[in-house]
Design an enzyme around this catalytic site. Structure first.
Site, PDB file in Angstrom:
ATOM      1  N   ARG A  83      40.301  40.316  54.066  1.00 53.80           N
ATOM      2  CA  ARG A  83      38.890  40.496  53.715  1.00 53.80           C
ATOM      3  C   ARG A  83      38.411  41.880  54.115  1.00 53.80           C
ATOM      4  NH1 ARG A  83      39.105  37.984  49.986  1.00 53.80           N
ATOM      5  NH2 ARG A  83      41.270  37.741  50.581  1.00 53.80           N
ATOM      6  N   ASP A  96      39.634  30.961  38.311  1.00 51.45           N
ATOM      7  CA  ASP A  96      39.888  31.826  39.472  1.00 51.45           C
ATOM      8  C   ASP A  96      40.377  30.953  40.625  1.00 51.45           C
ATOM      9  OD1 ASP A  96      40.044  34.091  41.028  1.00 51.45           O
ATOM     10  OD2 ASP A  96      37.880  34.413  41.223  1.00 51.45           O
ATOM     11  N   GLU A  97      41.084  31.547  41.566  1.00 51.67           N
ATOM     12  CA  GLU A  97      41.597  30.823  42.757  1.00 51.67           C
ATOM     13  C   GLU A  97      42.374  29.577  42.335  1.00 51.67           C
ATOM     14  OE1 GLU A  97      41.131  32.149  45.736  1.00 51.67           O
ATOM     15  OE2 GLU A  97      39.257  33.294  45.691  1.00 51.67           O
ATOM     16  N   GLN A 137      47.496  32.643  49.283  1.00 52.37           N
ATOM     17  CA  GLN A 137      46.140  32.340  49.742  1.00 52.37           C
ATOM     18  C   GLN A 137      45.760  30.883  49.515  1.00 52.37           C
ATOM     19  OE1 GLN A 137      42.996  35.414  49.270  1.00 52.37           O
ATOM     20  NE2 GLN A 137      44.454  36.419  47.929  1.00 52.37           N
ATOM     21  N   LYS A 171      42.041  40.714  40.963  1.00 49.04           N
ATOM     22  CA  LYS A 171      42.173  39.545  40.084  1.00 49.04           C
ATOM     23  C   LYS A 171      40.810  39.108  39.562  1.00 49.04           C
ATOM     24  CE  LYS A 171      44.104  36.985  43.253  1.00 49.04           C
ATOM     25  NZ  LYS A 171      44.186  37.978  44.332  1.00 49.04           N
ATOM     26  N   THR A 172      39.883  38.931  40.487  1.00 48.40           N
ATOM     27  CA  THR A 172      38.551  38.484  40.086  1.00 48.40           C
ATOM     28  C   THR A 172      37.882  39.550  39.219  1.00 48.40           C
ATOM     29  OG1 THR A 172      38.432  37.193  42.115  1.00 48.40           O
ATOM     30  CG2 THR A 172      36.365  37.569  40.955  1.00 48.40           C
TER      31      THR A 172
HETATM   32  P1  ATP Z   1      41.115  38.073  46.413  1.00 49.19           P
HETATM   33  O1  ATP Z   1      42.546  37.703  46.334  1.00 49.19           O
HETATM   34  O2  ATP Z   1      40.690  38.359  47.805  1.00 49.19           O
HETATM   35  O3  ATP Z   1      40.233  37.134  45.656  1.00 49.19           O
HETATM   36  P2  ATP Z   1      41.003  39.832  44.144  1.00 49.19           P
HETATM   37  O4  ATP Z   1      42.391  40.054  43.718  1.00 49.19           O
HETATM   38  O5  ATP Z   1      40.198  38.868  43.381  1.00 49.19           O
HETATM   39  O6  ATP Z   1      40.996  39.510  45.700  1.00 49.19           O
HETATM   40  P3  ATP Z   1      38.831  41.656  43.652  1.00 49.19           P
HETATM   41  O7  ATP Z   1      37.853  41.029  44.539  1.00 49.19           O
HETATM   42  O8  ATP Z   1      38.730  41.442  42.206  1.00 49.19           O
HETATM   43  O9  ATP Z   1      40.302  41.270  44.149  1.00 49.19           O
HETATM   44  O10 ATP Z   1      38.882  43.216  43.907  1.00 49.19           O
HETATM   45  C1  ATP Z   1      38.980  43.779  45.207  1.00 49.19           C
HETATM   46  C2  ATP Z   1      38.235  45.109  45.271  1.00 49.19           C
HETATM   47  O11 ATP Z   1      38.929  46.095  44.531  1.00 49.19           O
HETATM   48  C3  ATP Z   1      36.850  45.017  44.693  1.00 49.19           C
HETATM   49  O12 ATP Z   1      35.982  45.798  45.491  1.00 49.19           O
HETATM   50  C4  ATP Z   1      37.020  45.625  43.301  1.00 49.19           C
HETATM   51  O13 ATP Z   1      35.824  46.179  42.837  1.00 49.19           O
HETATM   52  C5  ATP Z   1      38.078  46.677  43.538  1.00 49.19           C
HETATM   53  N1  ATP Z   1      38.909  47.009  42.354  1.00 49.19           N
HETATM   54  C6  ATP Z   1      39.592  46.130  41.593  1.00 49.19           C
HETATM   55  N2  ATP Z   1      40.274  46.779  40.623  1.00 49.19           N
HETATM   56  C7  ATP Z   1      40.018  48.099  40.761  1.00 49.19           C
HETATM   57  C8  ATP Z   1      40.440  49.291  40.093  1.00 49.19           C
HETATM   58  N3  ATP Z   1      41.270  49.253  39.056  1.00 49.19           N
HETATM   59  N4  ATP Z   1      39.979  50.466  40.550  1.00 49.19           N
HETATM   60  C9  ATP Z   1      39.153  50.518  41.611  1.00 49.19           C
HETATM   61  N5  ATP Z   1      38.718  49.451  42.285  1.00 49.19           N
HETATM   62  C10 ATP Z   1      39.152  48.241  41.889  1.00 49.19           C
HETATM   63 MG    MG Z   2      39.260  37.069  43.950  1.00 55.35          MG
END
Ligand code: ATP
Ligand code: MG
Length: 757
Positions: free
Chosen positions: A619, A218-219, A249, A31-32
């Protein structure tokens, strides 16, 4: 721009720039990352001027990281507004605050300490009883009223005839007036005044609506009502709002976050496109399934499940350790074992529920030379209250220690300002005396103002008293006595703020350190008179103050605090939100600690804790370890524990380790009934804390009516017989420790019961 690093769904979200967009997806699904690419895409592909983009994050750290990543993608600096809600409002008010009625744009921001000072002054001026109306409680009321949009004059009208309500209303009124008069705003005001500004001057709102052509949050699951209002007012302009979050979350309900903001997004912004991301890129299969097996127990949730292309990976490990020291040592040993040539210490994180848990890990890491950093908290031995109490103990040990004296002469506040202190120091050096000796002289005390004289007199009496009896008392008796008689504890209790409560908790936790020291005396051999056999018996000599202080100095010196790079991260699960680490340890998995006892009463409370557990587990990228302690000591009080219900909810097939619970009807090998984690009670830090405080306040009153020939037990010297009593001085011959002269009103003595002899 190359979007090939993103999956189809993520790309769809990046390309959908116009109109409302909700990315509702589980942890680690990118997402981020998507939001970050979306900012870069808007600038690079859509030619958006960077200053027209607003991205709101939950912490300053997250904002910094997002900006860094965007700039890396674009290869240049950008002036987009990437910041937290408070920073956003501060910036708006700095620009346009002149349009407010009661402030100008060069206002000052009052932090919580400033706020308290204002309320304290009002209390004094209005002669309010601060026991009935402590500043902390008044400030909490003010904050609630502000968030609810209640103006002081309306609250006063409402409270007419209610005596204590009227007092609170008047304080609120004065507080509001003072801040306005000083052109000051507290944190609540930043948000509220921005909303006020928008309401009052639609032109200003319109200018920001025009400016922020693209808005992202975000969040989003953790936004509260007022933050929601800010965002929705701004988004009404262009309607290009993208929010990102995960209902599983949401962990800030206790601070006013409203999960409905994300669940109602489609209703609030009709025509919204919803993107769901289901592939997780962060964790192994086992970690994901483990986290799912816990979160699925929440009744109040929309079911969604993540999948990954990553391998199943290692099983989640679970160790049920003997106690909290063994737990910390286990984690330290594991980190050393797992940290191979490929790994850095910064790949490891230890996540706990409360900051008070950090101490044992800090000590274990120091002992094993593991560099660490405590995020969002202060290292235990660096905390002000701990340093103050150590200074007090040093002074008892050596009243000529001027450094310690200067540290505590006005802690708690005794009305000794820097001017008075430097005069006292000059006097002391002129006469070749220590500051303590100078201050303790009656003519000096008498020459100070009445308040300072009395307070310093009490303090110096206490130091002198404990100094003369220090060899006859346990370190814990001295510590309790100092907390009580120097006014340190009561000053914190009077303050009655969240911060003061935390200080009290840390001070009580110091009792664990002291008991730990006292309970491990050197073992000595005792010859039995009859058979000549040796038997090891515990020496009742429980160590002395000097040795204890040396030990503490050592612990706090050889610490491996390393805030920069290659260090293990210690933090609460709350502050770990949004972050990721290859190796994660979740510690203290015990009912009462996690889920926290505060939340165990209500189902909603436990559901929020379960979401926190999900946040913690997700995490981890490669390896997740969980630990609990069979017996836990906190605030110097220990009890057996019951393992966390979250451990029992976890699919046992995914777990490995000695702590893994096996169903009762299956054969269990080699586990004691305690190890299964069911026989204990929920751990109750609250009871331990209350008990620890009670003990400090009670102190030792000594034994009355002793006479020669009585048999007594002394908590430090063991059993003995009274030889002589002269007023407050008793001479006792101890079976092992020899003859001692004791001040009877302070001595930790008990009579030996007839039957014990
Ligand atoms: P959270 O809910 O914990 O905030 P999030 O959904 O924001 O998580 P991110 O932190 O954006 O997730 O991404 C998690 C990991 O996956 C990061 O290391 C990111 O670089 C990797 N990632 C995200 N999308 C891809 C993709 N399409 N291919 C490979 N790696 C990815
Ligand atoms: Mg995130």
């Amino acid at each position: 721009m190359d979007l090939s690093g993103l999956n189809d769904k993520q790309q769809e979200a990046v390309r959908h720039t116009e109109g409302p967009l909700l990315i509702l997806a589980g942890a680690g699904s990118g997402k981020t990352a998507t939001m970050t690419s979306r900012i870069a895409y808007l600038i690079e592909e859509k030619g958006t001027y960077p200053g027209n983009i607003l991205a709101v994050t939950f912490t300053n750290k997250a904002a910094g990281e997002m900006r860094e990543r965007v700039e890396k993608l674009l290869g240049r600096k950008v002036n987009s507004w990437i910041m937290t809600f408070h920073a956003l409002c501060l910036r708006i008010l700095r620009r346009d605050g002149d349009h407010l009625d009661d402030h100008s744009s060069d206002f000052v921001v009052y932090d919580p300490a400033d706020q308290r000072a204002v309320v304290k002054a009002i209390i004094k001026e209005r002669n309010i009883d601060d026991k009935k109306n402590p500043p902390g409680a008044l400030l909490a009321t003010i904050s609630d009223l502000k968030s609810a949009g209640v103006e002081p004059k309306d609250f006063l009208a409402e409270m007419q005839g209610d005596f204590s309500g009227e007092i609170r209303a008047r304080v609120y009124m004065d507080y509001d007036r003072t801040l306005k008069k000083n052109n000051a705003m507290d944190f609540d005001d930043l948000i509220l005044n921005t909303l006020k500004l928008f309401e009052k001057d639609p032109g200003i709102l319109r200018s920001y609506q025009d400016r922020f052509r693209y808005i992202m949050v975000d969040e989003y699951q953790d936004t509260d009502g007022l933050q929601y209002k800010i965002i929705s007012s701004l988004a009404k302009g262009r309607g290009n709002i993208c929010v990102v979050g995960d209902d599983d979350q949401s962990i800030y309900g206790w601070r006013g976050a409203d999960i409905r903001n994300i669940l109602n997004f489609e209703k609030d912004f009709p025509g919204a496109m919803v993107v769901k991301l289901e592939q997780n890129y962060r964790s192994t299969g086992n970690i994901l399934d483990g986290a799912y097996s816990v979160i699925k127990n929440n009744k109040d949730r929309k079911d969604k499940r993540l999948w990954t292309r990553h391998e199943r990976g290692e099983a989640i490990t679970y160790a049920r350790c003997d106690d909290e020291k063994e737990e910390a040592d286990y984690v330290a040993r594991e980190i050393i074992r797992l940290c191979g040539p490929e790994e850095d210490f910064s790949d490891f994180a230890v996540l706990y529920r409360t900051n008070a848990q950090s101490r044992t890990f800090e000590e274990a890491f120091s002992r094993r030379d593991i560099p660490y950093r405590v995020v969002g908290g202060i290292r235990y031995y660096e905390r002000k209250e701990i340093k103050d109490m150590i200074a007090y103990m040093r002074l008892v040990s050596n009243p000529r220690d001027d450094l310690s004296m200067e540290r505590i002469i006005n802690e708690p506040k005794r009305g000794v300002g820097p001017g008075t202190l430097s005069k006292l120091k000059a006097l002391a050096s002129a006469e070749g005396l220590s500051v303590f000796e100078t201050v303790a002289r009656p003519e000096i005390l008498g020459g100070l103002n009445k308040k300072a004289g009395t307070a310093l007199g009490q303090m110096t009496d206490a130091i002198r008293k404990y100094n003369s009896e220090k060899d006859n008392l346990r370190v814990s008796d001295i510590y309790d006595g100092l907390l009580r008689e120097t006014g340190y504890l009561s000053a914190l209790e009077m303050a009655d703020t969240k911060e003061a409560d935390i200080r009290i908790e840390n001070l009580m936790e110091f009792k664990s350190v002291i008991y730990d020291y006292q309970e491990k005396p050197p073992e000595i051999d005792v010859y039995m008179e009859d058979g000549g056999e040796t038997e090891t018996e515990r020496n009742r000599e429980t160590g002395d103050l000097e040795e204890f202080l040396e030990k503490i100095a050592l612990i706090s010196d050889i610490d491996n605090h390393d805030p920069t790079e290659n260090a293990v991260t210690l933090m609460t699960m709350h502050s770990a939100k949004g972050l990721e680490f290859p190796y994660v340890f979740m510690v203290g998995m015990e009912d009462g600690l996690f889920p926290s006892w505060r939340t165990m009463e209500s189902p909603e409370g436990v559901e929020e804790e379960r979401r926190l557990c999900y946040v913690g587990m997700t995490r981890a990228m490669k390896r997740l370890s969980m630990t609990s302690a069979e017996y836990r000591t906190m605030y110097g009080k220990g009890s057996y524990t019951r393992e966390s219900q979250f451990m029992r909810e976890m699919d046992p097939k995914l777990l490995r380790g000695d702590g893994v619970y096996v169903e009762k009807n299956e054969v269990r090998t080699g586990t004691s009934s305690l190890r299964d984690g069911y026989s204990g009670e929920p751990f109750s830090p609250f009871d331990s804390l209350r008990e620890a405080k009670r003990e400090v306040k009670k102190g030792s009153v000594g034994l009355k009516g002793l006479k020669a020939g009585d048999r007594v037990v002394h908590k430090k010297f063991g059993e003995g017989m009274v030889l002589e009593v002269d007023g407050n001085v008793g001479v006792v011959i101890f079976d092992r420790a020899g003859t001692k002269k004791l001040a009877l009103d302070m001595a930790p003595l008990e009579r030996v019961q007839e039957t014990d002899i």
